[in-house]
Each structure stands twice: as structure tokens, then as C-alpha cells.
Design an enzyme around this catalytic site. Sequence first.
Site, PDB file in Angstrom:
ATOM      1  N   TYR A 235       8.449 -12.932 -23.824  1.00  0.00           N
ATOM      2  CA  TYR A 235       9.340 -11.889 -23.308  1.00  0.00           C
ATOM      3  C   TYR A 235      10.258 -12.479 -22.244  1.00  0.00           C
ATOM      4  CZ  TYR A 235      10.772  -7.468 -21.192  1.00  0.00           C
ATOM      5  OH  TYR A 235      11.499  -6.413 -20.702  1.00  0.00           O
TER       6      TYR A 235
ATOM      7  N   HIS B  32      -8.571   7.576  -1.405  1.00  0.00           N
ATOM      8  CA  HIS B  32      -7.516   7.121  -0.513  1.00  0.00           C
ATOM      9  C   HIS B  32      -6.216   6.920  -1.304  1.00  0.00           C
ATOM     10  CE1 HIS B  32      -6.495   4.291   3.082  1.00  0.00           C
ATOM     11  NE2 HIS B  32      -5.410   4.748   2.522  1.00  0.00           N
TER      12      HIS B  32
ATOM     13  N   HIS C 166       0.848   5.787  -0.975  1.00  0.00           N
ATOM     14  CA  HIS C 166       0.109   6.984  -1.394  1.00  0.00           C
ATOM     15  C   HIS C 166       0.895   7.623  -2.539  1.00  0.00           C
ATOM     16  CE1 HIS C 166      -2.458   7.679   2.504  1.00  0.00           C
ATOM     17  NE2 HIS C 166      -2.427   6.423   2.140  1.00  0.00           N
TER      18      HIS C 166
ATOM     19  N   HIS D  11       0.859  -1.187   0.000  1.00  0.00           N
ATOM     20  CA  HIS D  11       0.000   0.000   0.000  1.00  0.00           C
ATOM     21  C   HIS D  11       0.889   1.229   0.000  1.00  0.00           C
ATOM     22  CE1 HIS D  11      -3.041   2.892   0.833  1.00  0.00           C
ATOM     23  NE2 HIS D  11      -2.727   3.058   2.097  1.00  0.00           N
TER      24      HIS D  11
ATOM     25  N   ASP E 253       1.013  -4.350 -20.719  1.00  0.00           N
ATOM     26  CA  ASP E 253       2.081  -5.313 -20.412  1.00  0.00           C
ATOM     27  C   ASP E 253       1.963  -5.850 -18.989  1.00  0.00           C
ATOM     28  OD1 ASP E 253       3.483  -5.411 -22.824  1.00  0.00           O
ATOM     29  OD2 ASP E 253       4.810  -3.746 -22.314  1.00  0.00           O
TER      30      ASP E 253
END
Lengths: 230, 230, 230, 230
Positions: free
Chosen positions: A226, A168, A96, A94, A119
Amino acid sequence: MPIELKEQVLEANLELVRSGLVLFTFGNASGIDRSRGLVAIKPSGVSYEQMNSEDIVLVDMDGNIVEGSLKPSSDLATHLLLYKEFPSIGGVVHTHSEFATAWAQAGRSIPPYGTTHADYFYGEIPVTDELTQEEIEGDYVLNTGKAIVRRFRNIDPLATPAVLVAGHGPFAWGTTAMSAAHNAVLLEAVARMAYHTTTLNAACTPISQPLQDRHYYRKHGAKATYGQGS
Amino acid sequence: MPIELKEQVLEANLELVRSGLVLFTFGNASGIDRSRGLVAIKPSGVSYEQMNSEDIVLVDMDGNIVEGSLKPSSDLATHLLLYKEFPSIGGVVHTHSEFATAWAQAGRSIPPYGTTHADYFYGEIPVTDELTQEEIEGDYVLNTGKAIVRRFRNIDPLATPAVLVAGHGPFAWGTTAMSAAHNAVLLEAVARMAYHTTTLNAACTPISQPLQDRHYYRKHGAKATYGQGS
Amino acid sequence: MPIELKEQVLEANLELVRSGLVLFTFGNASGIDRSRGLVAIKPSGVSYEQMNSEDIVLVDMDGNIVEGSLKPSSDLATHLLLYKEFPSIGGVVHTHSEFATAWAQAGRSIPPYGTTHADYFYGEIPVTDELTQEEIEGDYVLNTGKAIVRRFRNIDPLATPAVLVAGHGPFAWGTTAMSAAHNAVLLEAVARMAYHTTTLNAACTPISQPLQDRHYYRKHGAKATYGQGS
Amino acid sequence: MPIELKEQVLEANLELVRSGLVLFTFGNASGIDRSRGLVAIKPSGVSYEQMNSEDIVLVDMDGNIVEGSLKPSSDLATHLLLYKEFPSIGGVVHTHSEFATAWAQAGRSIPPYGTTHADYFYGEIPVTDELTQEEIEGDYVLNTGKAIVRRFRNIDPLATPAVLVAGHGPFAWGTTAMSAAHNAVLLEAVARMAYHTTTLNAACTPISQPLQDRHYYRKHGAKATYGQGS
């Protein structure tokens, strides 16, 4: 094994700092050892400069501290719910980070405007519904996880390894804590490009489904072409 | 000679990192030795930190590996087509640099809004058409090259050494791999300025043709007056 | 004295690099020794990493090389005209810094939206008229200087030590080469803030004349109260 | 005690530089020792590179210099008024940081668009009224403080520890000089995100009051659950 997990989680947290995604003590990364049912997570409000693997908190699936003298991240309940509901994932992050948070604050999912997006993220990166007053005033951190899970009802979480929590910011995940951190970095890069794309051309539409498929399956799945895999 | 070419191509790839144009393993640079018909190109999905000149893959004009133990960049077929169709170029670079990619995603060519652009790119930096479903599901990487070549039917590739592939990102080229890398850096700088120009003044038009000519020919051609050339 | 001047001019050129205002060999700074009628200026197209004070070219007011083995900056004629027409200035800087160039390309003067601007630039930072075809195809570099001088007919160049050349980029100046470099850095900071201001509020107007006066004269003139001057 | 205060204030000033909030000699931080009625503040117009704790100026609440050979920051009168009117604060910072200044120049308060904002600033970050001609031509620096205080008539300054002075830039404060510096850094991060939010979605509204409350009180007050506090 728990020691190695704590080191992996420490490294994932430090990757967020190296990539410029976090300010002060913002952000947190965790990883899970599914065979033991243990989650390692960043402690709450501790500076990254001083953090070492001993500070990483080990908890069981109910959030009880199994190892560590610090309090776990205040977002622990969201992490635990994602591990329970998304059995394929091994790490959660998580942040910001600036542009992903701007899209979350604007209440807009990030459309797949190009192949950089395709991608790494299949389809749009969805924004959750806003939480209700009841959800906010109740078990808020758990309810944040529930809003994410609801939004992913028909989405494969490993195909689209990130979400924007409305008002958020982003959560990202992956098969490991470091993979989750890389997806958080890729999300921010995609969010920056998408911001500049939509402000250049407000009528811009996503790339075609065949192009999305081509790029996604070029890097993922049995026919991936790839990288150096056999 | 092939060894020297591989070192040049390594340096061009590292220049992309130093200039902040690539994230993780994004991007690739190649160079050609036309006398031998050999192309040196970055390996696929290898981290720049660990790359050395031995990792650079040497292929012939049909894409057969002549030297090297790694797989070449997954964009190889686009590079090879550009070398075949643009005989004057000696290096090719592909990146997902932020602002050039935003213009490509927005489906807009970059207009020559100022002399910074005109010093290095003659006329607009064109965006290709979107590929059709058939082109995407067929030989996609080759077809990407074909879309670029179609777009340059009436453009001198060394006068306008970059293109935006719609919904994807930029390719740049030059007389050498390092010159191609420099053009990719200049393209990103021009794309940033053009973004801020058009968002400041949506009605902005290109600079006049005489001013474009003046700046372009100041740095290029027989009458160039810039730099220390005789 | 000429040696010291060349060192000052070298330092001013390096300040542009340290402040992130120039890419590759973009940009140039010069300084004048008015008692001897000599101008020291960056050589054309030489990389900043390799430049030393011996590379700085010394010319007389007609542009004849007095000292130095390299060609002077291709913008020399603009610098010389500014020294002739603005007797109070001692240094001139030209860059293609990102946001100042965006305003120049957009053809917009930078309004004094706040006190950061007013602290260093009195009134708007003006944009010149576009050059005519005749001016471009004639003595273009000199005519660039003439367009600047025309725009400053009623402006004190030391009170407003910068200009935006339409479709091109900024020139800044000051009492010394280093002061000109600092003004180029301040101009870019002001241009960035003004960009974000006008995109936040398209109807934004300049701050009031009393506030402009208050801030400008706080840092300039006999009654200045800022800094450690007596 | 005054010595320690000067070191704290030096560190807070250097934190502004480390965080990229100031250019040249822009910006200033101060701290107060309320038991002695002494304020330590940055000297005016001195470069951060050369500054040491001996350069920090110690003044009494009337602005008389108690210790130090340099002139105090020209913004001293604003700092002193904030200390007098906001008895709960222990440090004040003024910067011209880029995005906070853009909002101040645009004359817009920063709405609480997300939880990053709500974690540190309760409610919008308000913009003051413009100063009148009389206020500007009178005791301008003191009147800047008065405009801030008027705007905070019904706002708890520690709950919303920053303000935007219209056409000028931000002031931030906190319980200590370093806390004020951190709030200035957080303000700039929030201002950046809010800029990108409102340009992505011009109709964006603040997050709900329950969500603002939840986040603010998660980090502040008796029931705070963030960090390692008991």
C-alpha cells in the site's frame, strides 16, 4: 532538535483538535527525542487556541522540567512509563474521544470486526484491568501506565498502537507524536464502526485470522503493497 | 479524452471527501473510457489535499500503467474485474464509510426499509459471502471482485449499484465516476437510516414490492417522472 | 404577491438545506396564497445551490402550471390535497430527514416523551397506515395525501403539524412555508431525542397529559406566556 | 457592574450556540450579582443571532424587571429558586441538549461510568421525580425548581453541578454564567458517552468510589493537581 520536537508535539496536539477528538482542554500528546532522553508534552489545562510551541514543556525521563514555564500534563507519568517500556515508540497521545471512551467505560476490548481495524491495529484493541484501590490511592498516574504495560505483555505495541484504560479512555502511540495522533483518530473511527456493528449484530465475531493478516501486512512490514513506498 | 477522464475521476474522489465519506487516504474512485479500454484511478495512499488530475493513474484493462508516475490504488484489481463483468457501468467507488461498513462488518444485507432506499437501490443491498482462506491468501484483491460478481449473478448492477463486502466495506458504481460517488453517498445515507430503523424495530420488514417498484421506476427507466427530463 | 410567495418558498427550501435536513435534491417545500388559490412549490430534481425564486413553480389548485418553466416537485399532488383538506395551513414541507424517516420506516408513531416534543407537537406524531397495492399502483402521490388526511381525522393539523408516512418519511406543515420548514427541523430534533430515549429505556412512557397540556399551551393559544408577544 | 454581568450572561448564552447545544431559541443562561441581589437572564424567545447585551434582562430576586425592555426567559422562576437555595452558585443554564434530554426523558440518572464524568460531576447526575398534576397545574416553573432542590437535599450543588428534570431536560450551574455553560457542555459530552456505554454493556456499573474520588479531587479542592494553579 528540542525546538523541532516541541513543534512536532504542538502539531500533534492541534491535530487532535482538528479531528474533533478533544473538548476544551481534554487530551494530550507528547513526543520523545531518545538520543537526548527528552520528552516534550502538552502543558496541563491550557486551551488549544492559545497554545504555541513555547508552551510545550520539555522534561527528562524522570519528569524533571528541562525547559518551559508551565506545568506538564497531569498524565506525564503514564507517558514516561510507556516510553521506557515500549522502546519502539516515539509519540504518545491520550484522549477521551467519544466512542473509544464508551468501549473503555463498558470494559470491552474492541474486536477486529473488519478490515478497517485490521489495516491499522493487529488483533483486538485491548482494555486494561480496572485499577485496584491501592493502585488508585497510590501513584495513580504511574499505575495507569503499569496497567497498560501489563496488558501488552504479549503484544507488540507498534502492531497494536492503542489501548483502552478501563473506566477511563484510550491511549494511542506511534513512531512519532503525529503518528500517535493519527492512530488516536483511526482508533476513534474503528471504535465508532465497531459500536454500530455490535449493536446491529450482537453475535458478530472477528474477521478470520487470514484476513486480519492479509490487511495488516498489506500496510506494514517488508512486503507492504500500500502507498507509494518502493 | 484521457485527460478529461482523469479530471472526472479526480472530481469523483474529491466528492467523497466533501461528503465526509473518507478519512485520511481511505477510499478510491475510478472511471473507464470503454472506447479506448482505459481506466483512470486514484493513486495509492496519496492525500486528497495534494491530489491533482496529473496524479490520477491511467491503466489498461490488464492493469498496466499507461500514464502516470504513481502506483495505482491497491484495490485496482477489484475495479478492473467489475468493469469487465458489469459492461453497463462507467465508474467504481470504494469507501469505508461508517454505517455501510458497519452493515458489512455485521454481515447483514441492507433491507429496503423505505422509499429513500427504493428510489436508488432496487431490492436489498447485498452482502457478499466471506472470502475463504484460499481466496484471501491467493489473489485477494481480484478475489474480492469475484465475490462481488458471484453475489450479483441474478442482479442488474445498475439497478442495485452497490454491494457490501463482508467484513470489509462497500463498493458502489454507476454510469460515470461521479455517479458512482453519488451512489456511495446515497448508500451511506440509506445505511444510516436502516441502522436506526432496525434498532427502533428489530422486527421491521421491507416495504412492499409494489412500493419498491413504484419508487424505483419513478426515478429510473422509460416512464420516470422525477426531475426535469422530457 | 405571487413573487413574494415564491421568495418565501425559496427561503423555506433553503432553510431545509441550512438545517442539514436534505441531501442532494431530496425534499421540497411549498406555500399557498389562499386569496388567489395559487401554490408555489420547488421544481423537481433541481439542485439547491442553483435554485432561485424564478425556478419556483406556481400552480393552481388543480396542479396546472400558472408560472414557471420547470416541472413542479413530483410530490405536488400530496401538497395540494393537504392544502385542500387542512384549511388552516399555509405551507407544507416534505423531507427524508434521518431520524424522522427511521421512525416512519419502523412504522412507529413518535410518543411525546418530553417537553421538547410537547412544546411544538400536541400528542404523538402519528404514522400513517401502509398504502395498499391498489393505492400504490393507482394515483400514488394523491393517495399518500389521502392516507395522511385519514390519519388526522380527529387531530387538529396545526396542533400536531407533522406526520410520518409509513415506509417513506415525514411531512410537516405550518401557517407559512417557513413555519412548515421550522416544524420539519423541530420534528427531526424530537425524532432524534425520542430515538435515544426509547433505546435507553424501552419501557418509557409519554409524559403525563397535564405536562403535555402545560407545555403546549405555554407556547400556543390565547394564554401563551413564551416569547415577546403582548 | 450590572453592565458587565449582562455581557457575561450574553457570552454564556452564545457559548451554548457555539457548542451546538441549542436549536432556534431553545435554552437560556443567567448570572447573579449577589452583592446587589440582581440576576441577568436571556430574554424569552429571542433569536441568538440578533441578541446583544442590551437585550439581557435584569431582575431582582422576586423577578421584578429592574432593567431591560424585553420579557425575561419563561424559566426565570426556576433560575431564581436555584440562586436562593444554592448560595454557592453564580450562574444557571437550561438547555434541551440532545443526549442529556434523552436521559431525562428516559427517567434515568447518569451513572458515573468513567473518569470523564468523575472529573466534573461527583457521583451520578440525578434525575428528579416527575412533577405531580398539582405541581404542573400550579406554579409550574417554580415547582420545577423545587423538584430540583428536593433532589439535591444531600448533594453539594457545586460538586454535582447539573440535574436532569424528568421528562424535560437538563439544568446546569456553576460559579459564574460561563462556568454554568461549560458544565452544560460537559454534561452533554458525558451523557453521549454514557448512552454509548450502556448500549454497549447494559450491565455496566459505575467506576469504583476510590477512582471517582481520585479524579474529582484531582481537579477540585485544595489538593487539585490539574491545570496551572499554584
